[in-house]
Design a protein around this motif. Sequence first.
Motif, PDB file in Angstrom:
ATOM      1  N   GLY A 122      19.219  40.620  32.576  1.00  0.00           N
ATOM      2  CA  GLY A 122      19.757  41.863  32.233  1.00  0.00           C
ATOM      3  C   GLY A 122      21.147  41.857  32.446  1.00  0.00           C
ATOM      4  N   ARG A 123      21.727  41.034  33.140  1.00  0.00           N
ATOM      5  CA  ARG A 123      23.056  40.807  33.356  1.00  0.00           C
ATOM      6  C   ARG A 123      23.943  40.054  32.608  1.00  0.00           C
ATOM      7  N   GLN A 124      25.155  40.356  32.179  1.00  0.00           N
ATOM      8  CA  GLN A 124      26.299  39.393  31.499  1.00  0.00           C
ATOM      9  C   GLN A 124      26.891  38.454  32.561  1.00  0.00           C
ATOM     10  N   ILE A 125      26.637  37.228  32.466  1.00  0.00           N
ATOM     11  CA  ILE A 125      26.897  36.353  33.799  1.00  0.00           C
ATOM     12  C   ILE A 125      28.024  35.183  33.170  1.00  0.00           C
ATOM     13  N   ALA A 126      28.955  35.294  33.948  1.00  0.00           N
ATOM     14  CA  ALA A 126      29.884  33.860  33.917  1.00  0.00           C
ATOM     15  C   ALA A 126      29.579  32.913  35.308  1.00  0.00           C
ATOM     16  N   THR A 185      36.499  28.676  43.492  1.00  0.00           N
ATOM     17  CA  THR A 185      36.550  29.755  44.317  1.00  0.00           C
ATOM     18  C   THR A 185      37.611  30.767  43.909  1.00  0.00           C
ATOM     19  N   THR A 186      38.848  30.108  43.568  1.00  0.00           N
ATOM     20  CA  THR A 186      39.683  31.144  43.183  1.00  0.00           C
ATOM     21  C   THR A 186      39.619  31.458  41.928  1.00  0.00           C
ATOM     22  N   THR A 187      39.173  30.583  40.706  1.00  0.00           N
ATOM     23  CA  THR A 187      39.091  31.068  39.523  1.00  0.00           C
ATOM     24  C   THR A 187      38.007  32.195  39.439  1.00  0.00           C
ATOM     25  N   THR A 188      36.980  31.826  40.070  1.00  0.00           N
ATOM     26  CA  THR A 188      35.616  32.749  40.359  1.00  0.00           C
ATOM     27  C   THR A 188      36.231  34.244  40.537  1.00  0.00           C
ATOM     28  N   ARG A 189      37.231  34.311  41.635  1.00  0.00           N
ATOM     29  CA  ARG A 189      37.706  35.552  42.239  1.00  0.00           C
ATOM     30  C   ARG A 189      38.548  36.037  41.162  1.00  0.00           C
ATOM     31  N   LEU A 190      39.565  35.492  40.551  1.00  0.00           N
ATOM     32  CA  LEU A 190      40.283  35.956  39.344  1.00  0.00           C
ATOM     33  C   LEU A 190      39.464  36.434  37.987  1.00  0.00           C
ATOM     34  N   SER A 191      38.464  35.791  37.699  1.00  0.00           N
ATOM     35  CA  SER A 191      37.661  36.056  36.841  1.00  0.00           C
ATOM     36  C   SER A 191      36.903  37.450  37.041  1.00  0.00           C
ATOM     37  N   ALA A 192      36.381  37.450  37.929  1.00  0.00           N
ATOM     38  CA  ALA A 192      35.692  38.631  38.612  1.00  0.00           C
ATOM     39  C   ALA A 192      36.600  39.924  38.742  1.00  0.00           C
ATOM     40  N   ALA A 193      37.975  39.688  38.929  1.00  0.00           N
ATOM     41  CA  ALA A 193      38.850  40.656  39.038  1.00  0.00           C
ATOM     42  C   ALA A 193      39.193  41.003  37.331  1.00  0.00           C
ATOM     43  N   ALA A 194      39.273  40.278  36.808  1.00  0.00           N
ATOM     44  CA  ALA A 194      39.664  40.494  35.393  1.00  0.00           C
ATOM     45  C   ALA A 194      38.471  41.240  34.511  1.00  0.00           C
ATOM     46  N   ILE A 195      37.387  40.913  34.832  1.00  0.00           N
ATOM     47  CA  ILE A 195      36.157  41.478  34.077  1.00  0.00           C
ATOM     48  C   ILE A 195      35.823  42.742  34.933  1.00  0.00           C
ATOM     49  N   GLY A 196      36.331  42.940  36.078  1.00  0.00           N
ATOM     50  CA  GLY A 196      36.118  44.134  36.730  1.00  0.00           C
ATOM     51  C   GLY A 196      36.806  45.430  35.999  1.00  0.00           C
ATOM     52  N   VAL A 197      37.452  45.269  34.836  1.00  0.00           N
ATOM     53  CA  VAL A 197      38.013  46.230  34.123  1.00  0.00           C
ATOM     54  C   VAL A 197      37.022  46.974  33.306  1.00  0.00           C
ATOM     55  N   LEU A 198      35.891  46.344  33.181  1.00  0.00           N
ATOM     56  CA  LEU A 198      34.584  46.850  32.500  1.00  0.00           C
ATOM     57  C   LEU A 198      33.781  47.528  33.450  1.00  0.00           C
ATOM     58  N   GLY A 199      33.941  47.347  34.831  1.00  0.00           N
ATOM     59  CA  GLY A 199      32.784  47.821  35.771  1.00  0.00           C
ATOM     60  C   GLY A 199      32.567  47.004  36.846  1.00  0.00           C
ATOM     61  N   PRO A 205      23.370  32.128  31.778  1.00  0.00           N
ATOM     62  CA  PRO A 205      24.915  32.904  31.576  1.00  0.00           C
ATOM     63  C   PRO A 205      25.419  33.085  30.172  1.00  0.00           C
ATOM     64  N   MET A 206      26.203  34.036  30.061  1.00  0.00           N
ATOM     65  CA  MET A 206      26.974  34.143  28.653  1.00  0.00           C
ATOM     66  C   MET A 206      28.090  33.132  28.449  1.00  0.00           C
ATOM     67  N   VAL A 207      28.709  32.835  29.655  1.00  0.00           N
ATOM     68  CA  VAL A 207      29.890  31.892  29.463  1.00  0.00           C
ATOM     69  C   VAL A 207      29.846  30.905  30.930  1.00  0.00           C
ATOM     70  N   VAL A 208      30.033  29.587  30.704  1.00  0.00           N
ATOM     71  CA  VAL A 208      30.362  28.570  31.477  1.00  0.00           C
ATOM     72  C   VAL A 208      31.522  27.943  31.652  1.00  0.00           C
ATOM     73  N   TYR A 262      27.428  42.878  35.263  1.00  0.00           N
ATOM     74  CA  TYR A 262      28.305  41.727  35.268  1.00  0.00           C
ATOM     75  C   TYR A 262      28.071  41.032  36.444  1.00  0.00           C
ATOM     76  N   ALA A 263      28.217  39.705  36.397  1.00  0.00           N
ATOM     77  CA  ALA A 263      28.403  38.918  37.549  1.00  0.00           C
ATOM     78  C   ALA A 263      29.195  37.364  37.194  1.00  0.00           C
ATOM     79  N   VAL A 264      29.975  37.268  38.122  1.00  0.00           N
ATOM     80  CA  VAL A 264      30.748  35.663  38.052  1.00  0.00           C
ATOM     81  C   VAL A 264      30.350  35.223  39.270  1.00  0.00           C
ATOM     82  N   LEU A 265      29.796  33.949  39.069  1.00  0.00           N
ATOM     83  CA  LEU A 265      29.186  33.093  40.046  1.00  0.00           C
ATOM     84  C   LEU A 265      29.850  31.769  40.233  1.00  0.00           C
ATOM     85  N   GLU A 266      30.538  31.232  41.317  1.00  0.00           N
ATOM     86  CA  GLU A 266      31.042  30.057  41.542  1.00  0.00           C
ATOM     87  C   GLU A 266      29.661  29.116  41.773  1.00  0.00           C
ATOM     88  N   VAL A 267      29.883  27.930  41.056  1.00  0.00           N
ATOM     89  CA  VAL A 267      28.769  27.228  41.179  1.00  0.00           C
ATOM     90  C   VAL A 267      29.225  25.539  41.549  1.00  0.00           C
TER      91      VAL A 267
END
Length: 409
Positions: free
Chosen positions: A47-51, A60-74, A120-123, A101-106
Amino acid sequence: MRAKLAVSVSRGVAAISRATGRGDGSVIGGRIGLAIDPGLLARLATGRQIALVSGTNGKTTTTRLSAAAIGVLGTVATNSFGANLPNGHAAALAQAGDTPYAVLEVDEHYLPHAWSATRPMVVAMLNLTRDQLDRAKEVAMLAKLWRDTVRGRPVHVVANADDPMVVWAASAAQEVTWVAAGQRWHDDSAVCPECGSAIARVIGETGDATDWRCTGCALARPQPQWWLDGDSVVDPAGERHDVKLRLPGRVNRANAAMALAVAEHFGVRACDALPRLAEITSVAGRYAMVERDGKAIRLLLAKNPAGWLEAFDMADHTPTLLSINARDPDGLDTSWLYDVDFSSLRGRRVLITGDRAYDLGVRLTVNGVAFTHVPSFGAALTALPDGRMEVIANYTAFQQIRAELNRVQ
């Protein structure tokens, strides 16, 4: 019922870990949750949209930046402390609760597992270089692992157009957004993963390849939809956006470009995301500026040759402490030090410490870099005059120094 129990126990254990100062709970909570319900990660992802964000360096840095950017939505669930294995993923989703939404470092070795569990929706594929020589796969094997993961799968890939290994892996995907994220480290992609022929590059002034192609087959740098132009990023519509970050270096502007491309696929415009990125001052302790004993100390993490090259680019020409350990999380083999060119440190005051400081000292001597050995981080503070100080360390050495600074607070 089992999933609810697993989530409840996971949150409780994580809270106890934080309260007792044993850690942030991002591993132990997930480990216990998965022990109770082995299917917990898949259930929490539903049920989540995940990157997913993966790569040898910068994830780690790109995950943090991506989460901040997607945080515009919620609200966005994310493993912001870098716990990038299934335990960390389960703990992050359990702790966040019901977020859309979720952004996960892998970890790059676990991308197939993470894809299967989270759909995920995006990798995002950042880069592939050698890391932890005593146990990590060869780069070409990881590239094939990634290629097989996305081949024919319903997922959008955001990929670094400047890394031939990433391009070969991502090209198997049905949909790809190419980002010119740069690649200053070329030693691990000198030959084509498709045919074994040499990769020919055109090198720009910054050391990045402005173009590349295989000399034996059709593999070549794709045309990027996102790219950096000085301190600006250009989007697929050709619109320029000023990137004003509080994180240092060109590599972090490139990480921001990757994050903006990921967020765009969630429907976030670059102009809306960039103010969020500008608010970030550190990532899991990295890049943080700490005042202590008259010193303004900046912490930089470097775990492998490519990471050290980028750290030197970010570091100011000030007294610099280098710290090297070779414990299990670091990898036990330090021979990779001979792949790093330390000559850019000539002319500055260099101190070394850590479990394997003498290995580092021999390497610096070969590069003609004068240094002083100190037994500890505290001794380095005593030895240096007041003012700016850079600290570059590999993983466990970085965590030791970070803990030392936190204890003094």
